[in-house]
Design a protein around this motif. Structure first.
Motif, PDB file in Angstrom:
ATOM      1  N   LEU A 181      27.843  44.891  22.672  1.00 26.87           N
ATOM      2  CA  LEU A 181      27.783  45.194  24.002  1.00 26.87           C
ATOM      3  C   LEU A 181      28.349  44.034  24.705  1.00 26.87           C
ATOM      4  O   LEU A 181      29.346  44.407  25.731  1.00 26.87           O
ATOM      5  CB  LEU A 181      26.371  45.360  24.643  1.00 26.87           C
ATOM      6  N   ALA A 182      28.304  42.795  24.306  1.00 26.46           N
ATOM      7  CA  ALA A 182      29.302  41.769  24.823  1.00 26.46           C
ATOM      8  C   ALA A 182      30.648  41.570  24.789  1.00 26.46           C
ATOM      9  O   ALA A 182      31.420  41.491  25.663  1.00 26.46           O
ATOM     10  CB  ALA A 182      28.559  40.345  24.355  1.00 26.46           C
ATOM     11  N   ASP A 183      31.002  42.205  23.478  1.00 29.09           N
ATOM     12  CA  ASP A 183      32.538  42.305  23.257  1.00 29.09           C
ATOM     13  C   ASP A 183      33.185  43.597  23.879  1.00 29.09           C
ATOM     14  O   ASP A 183      34.222  43.496  24.482  1.00 29.09           O
ATOM     15  CB  ASP A 183      32.665  42.503  22.012  1.00 29.09           C
ATOM     16  N   SER A 184      32.382  44.651  24.071  1.00 24.13           N
ATOM     17  CA  SER A 184      32.639  45.849  24.765  1.00 24.13           C
ATOM     18  C   SER A 184      32.937  45.561  26.254  1.00 24.13           C
ATOM     19  O   SER A 184      34.083  45.892  26.672  1.00 24.13           O
ATOM     20  CB  SER A 184      31.753  47.084  24.705  1.00 24.13           C
ATOM     21  N   ARG A 185      31.937  44.578  26.707  1.00 25.11           N
ATOM     22  CA  ARG A 185      32.271  44.455  28.176  1.00 25.11           C
ATOM     23  C   ARG A 185      33.520  43.440  28.429  1.00 25.11           C
ATOM     24  O   ARG A 185      34.226  43.567  29.160  1.00 25.11           O
ATOM     25  CB  ARG A 185      30.935  43.682  28.866  1.00 25.11           C
ATOM     26  N   ARG A 186      33.688  42.526  27.542  1.00 23.75           N
ATOM     27  CA  ARG A 186      34.885  41.563  27.334  1.00 23.75           C
ATOM     28  C   ARG A 186      36.119  42.262  27.456  1.00 23.75           C
ATOM     29  O   ARG A 186      37.034  42.211  27.893  1.00 23.75           O
ATOM     30  CB  ARG A 186      34.894  40.542  26.265  1.00 23.75           C
TER      31      ARG A 186
END
Ligand SMILES: [Zn+2]
Length: 454
Positions: A181-186
């Motif tokens: 989720l963190a990488d998706s947002r990034r």
């Protein structure tokens, strides 16, 4: 001054607009990256460049709605070629886990070039493989596609459920939900371009019901609400998946997606082969998108999707070549033909016409990606994504009574020209940037190493 390019003298122009307008001897005028005019008589039009299309058919570029670009490194792998989906995956995961960002970049450029040469001017990439030491796979994917020059919708895919937790993939290729989720947002913040005529948009794409946690599906849907990114996943591909969902979740795949909040018009699903009547009603009511991938479904023996029955429902249907590990080719115009023929196997000779299959490959795909106002047809104000097929060839001898149907029926396999967003990518049947061909020996070497490591 904006450059003006006039396309004229084509044997036929198939606009693929709502009325199905087809022009004989008409013209298309491109200004910059847009279509500025479409008409019958080009004699009074001034332009910087005139493209004459004698014996050629001009169409809007195709939209490929499902792919795994890294898989051009895993074509025609002995041991996988005769396996059905779950066995095929178990065998290939062991080879896929060696993927790194350098190989991804090369595969992306090569696979996108193959798509361009076969008529796709827009493609998605369901990029779900992030091996532990692989580097930034999605960034490399994007760089590779940019070099090829295709309009790109990469999906930040994901796998979070490994074998030890009841999923199918090995530990080496799964990530935690937090990492994903963190990488998706990034990646959305860095790359997603919501502006009209964008060349790059990110979607969110947990891989499948048997490789992610239910919670990741729910959280991805929330992130889509927040960011405007579309949602994508594999669904209802095989009977085995249906049995898995019944065993693990106590419900069939479409019901599971309903439960997870995924039956919505900004979600599109690859395959949708194993559906009952109630599933079709639900998918239609939600106006979801579908990526129909006939070659992949045939290769894996998954079945025949109910496209002929679903084409007049609320489901938006596009075509996808799917990854080259389950298709072995990324040829978009061949996929159009496969779609037409496969429906006829199940439903009879009038199940799907050449034009209906072309419509799915153009406007159908544009609707799936929510870009029907920008691409998918030749109309004034739309993006200059244009392709042409040359019918001056032995393959089309005798077929000129209907030149548009001929490119499907007579098995065209390569475009004569491709323009993306006003930029030339293919002329005279060849890539404009032929230095891309120099990547093929490197691609082959990387492929040998990865397959041999399994
Ligand atoms: Zn797929």
């Amino acid at each position: 001054m904006t450059k003006r390019t006039l396309f004229t003298g084509f044997e036929r122009i198939a606009t693929m607009d709502a009325g199905g307008r087809e022009l004989t001897g008409g013209y298309v005028l491109v200004e910059g990256n847009r279509i500025a005019d479409v008409g019958e008589d080009a004699r009074v039009i001034a332009a910087d460049d005139v493209v004459r299309g004698a014996g050629r058919v001009l169409l809007p570029g195709f939209v490929n709605t499902h792919h795994h670009l890294y898989q051009s490194l895993f074509r025609n792998v002995p041991g996988a070629s005769e396996a059905k989906l779950f066995d095929w995956l178990a065998f290939l995961y062991e080879r896929w886990k060696g993927l790194g960002e350098d190989a991804m970049r090369v595969a992306s450029t090569v696979a996108c070039s193959e798509l361009l040469l076969s008529g796709a001017t827009t493609t998605t990439d369901h990029c779900y493989l992030y091996p532990k030491d692989g580097g930034n796979i999605l960034a490399a994917d994007i760089e590779g596609a940019e070099r090829a020059g295709i309009r790109f919708h990469p999906c930040r895919g994901s796998m979070s459920l490994s074998k030890k937790d009841g999923g199918l993939p090995p530990d080496a290729v799964v990530q935690t939900e937090q990492e994903i989720l963190a990488d998706s947002r990034r990646m959305i913040e860095r790359y997603h371009d919501p502006e009209p005529f964008a060349m790059l948009r990110i979607a969110l794409a947990p891989c499948s019901p048997f490789s992610v946690n239910a919670d990741l599906m729910r959280e991805s849907a929330k992130l889509a609400d927040e960011t405007g990114a579309l949602l994508h996943t594999h669904l209802a591909e095989t009977r085995d998946e249906e049995a898995y969902c019944l065993r693990r979740f106590g419900m069939r795949p479409v019901d599971l997606m309903e439960e997870l909040g995924w039956l919505r018009d900004d979600a599109w699903f690859a395959h949708l082969v194993v559906l009952n009547d109630a599933d079709v009603v639900k998918l239609s009511a939600a106006r979801v998108g579908m990526a129909h991938c006939p070659s992949s479904n045939m290769t894996l023996g998954s079945g025949i999707a109910r496209v002929a029955e679903m084409k007049d429902t609320g489901v938006k249907i596009g075509l996808g070549v799917d990854g080259s590990a389950s298709n072995d080719t990324s040829n978009m115009i061949r996929e159009v033909r496969q779609a037409m023929l496969l429906q006829r196997v199940r439903y009879g000779a009038d199940a799907l016409s050449a034009r209906e299959a072309l419509k799915m490959a153009t406007m159908g795909g544009a609707q799936v990606l929510h870009r029907e106002g920008e691409i998918g047809s030749i109309e004034v104000g739309k993006g200059a994504d244009l392709i042409a097929f040359d019918l001056n060839d032995v393959a089309f001898a005798g077929a000129h009574a209907d030149p548009i149907a001929a490119i499907v029926h007579c098995a065209a396999d390569r475009v004569d020209l491709a323009m993306v967003n006003g930029e030339w990518r293919v002329r005279d049947g060849r890539l404009v940037d032929e230095s891309i061909l120099d990547l093929v020996p490197l691609h082959n070497r990387l492929s040998r190493e990865l397959i041999g490591a399994g």
